[in-house]
Design an enzyme around this catalytic site. Structure first.
Site: not given
Ligand code: ATP
Length: 289
Positions: A136, A10
């Site tokens: 989210d 997203k």
């Molecule tokens: P948001 O936009 O919801 O804040 P994000 O995109 O910034 O999320 P994610 O890619 O979801 O962040 O990853 C955040 C942390 O979550 C990572 O550092 C990782 O250690 C952990 N994590 C747990 N499950 C997953 C997964 N399936 N894929 C990626 N990271 C994951």
């Protein structure tokens, strides 16, 4: 049996934070829309009664810290499922990037296990369960375009953006969402016009959408990581119509209406970042049903 689910990322077209709540969460109002950049989640029955995560990505945990693991555990516990599942996650969405990759993997796991285990739950049921995993996840269960309120888990579907391209550039820095919120001063921030954006989407008014894009967290991250500001500048210089940071960053996205302009923006950014993508919006309703 085997179930495959697409887990799309997203972006936030508008992100406002209203206040910090007593429970420690922030009260937000944000507009999220799905883009055609997706992980692939494959769920396969296995005979041992366990949850196994396979990801081949060193940034993705393969144990109970993985949000997809937590989604499977939640369903197993809530519905007394005594079956094992292997969850293979093929990552395309950059990790810790502000694109909700982990949340979308969890949402895809909820949708997929609902099919694999024939639970008969509705998307509303799954979104409610998803909120227990992360703010989210509820949005990611539905995909499309939504106004998210509360701590982000209250979802109201709204009109999708007009067809356009999205260029994404993720600098090689990690941003801690907790640090960004800690450094956010709600007294001094410029709040984006979220309602104006809802109207602009309703009226399918591309220029208005571009002019109203705003993210209250952007200045905080830009102060902590000036290279994000540089990427924004470059993306504008190479011809994106509007540019914004997604979530707490550090990914920057730019909207490009005309395909003819796309190569210049995409190739220009390739010089600055190793992770650059050019994808379509995927904001229509029921895209994941
Ligand atoms: P948001 O936009 O919801 O804040 P994000 O995109 O910034 O999320 P994610 O890619 O979801 O962040 O990853 C955040 C942390 O979550 C990572 O550092 C990782 O250690 C952990 N994590 C747990 N499950 C997953 C997964 N399936 N894929 C990626 N990271 C994951």
């Amino acid at each position: 049996m085997r179930v495959l689910e697409k887990a799309p990322a997203k972006i936030n077209l508008s992100l406002d934070v209203l206040r910090k709540r007593q429970d420690g969460f922030h009260e937000v109002r944000m507009i999220m829309t799905t883009i055609d950049l997706a992980d692939r989640v494959e769920l396969v029955d296995i005979s041992p009664n366990e949850i196994r995560i396979v990801s081949h990505n060193r940034f993705v945990p393969d144990d109970q810290r993985n949000l997809a693991y937590q989604a499977a555990k939640l369903l197993k516990d809530r519905f007394n499922i005594e079956r094992g599942v292997s969850i293979s996650i093929t990552k395309t969405i950059p990790v810790a990037a502000g694109l909700a990759g982990g949340s979308s993997d969890a949402a895809a796991t909820l949708r997929g296990l609902n099919k694999l285990w024939k639970l008969g739950l509705t998307l509303d049921d799954l979104a409610k369960l998803g909120a227990e995993i992360g703010s989210d996840v509820s949005f990611c269960v539905y995909g499309g375009t939504a106004l998210a309120t509360g701590r982000g888990e209250m979802i109201q579907q709204i009109d999708p953006p007009p067809h356009c391209w999205v260029v994404l550039a993720k600098p090689t820095i990690g941003v801690s969402t907790a640090d960004v919120y800690r450094n956010l001063n709600l007294q001094t921030v410029q709040h984006p016009d979220v309602d104006g954006m809802v109207n602009a989407l309703h009226n399918n008014h591309y220029e208005k959408i571009c002019s109203l894009m705003g993210n209250v967290l952007e200045d905080v991250t830009l102060r902590m990581h000036p290279e994000v500001a540089n990427i924004k500048e470059q993306m504008k210089r190479f011809g994106a119509d509007a540019v914004l940071m997604s979530g707490s960053g550090p990914t920057v996205f730019g909207l490009v209406q005309y395909e003819s302009r796309l190569p210049r923006v995409y190739n220009g950014l390739r010089g600055f970042c190793d992770q650059v993508f050019a994808v379509r919006m995927l904001g229509e309703r029921n895209i994941l049903d």
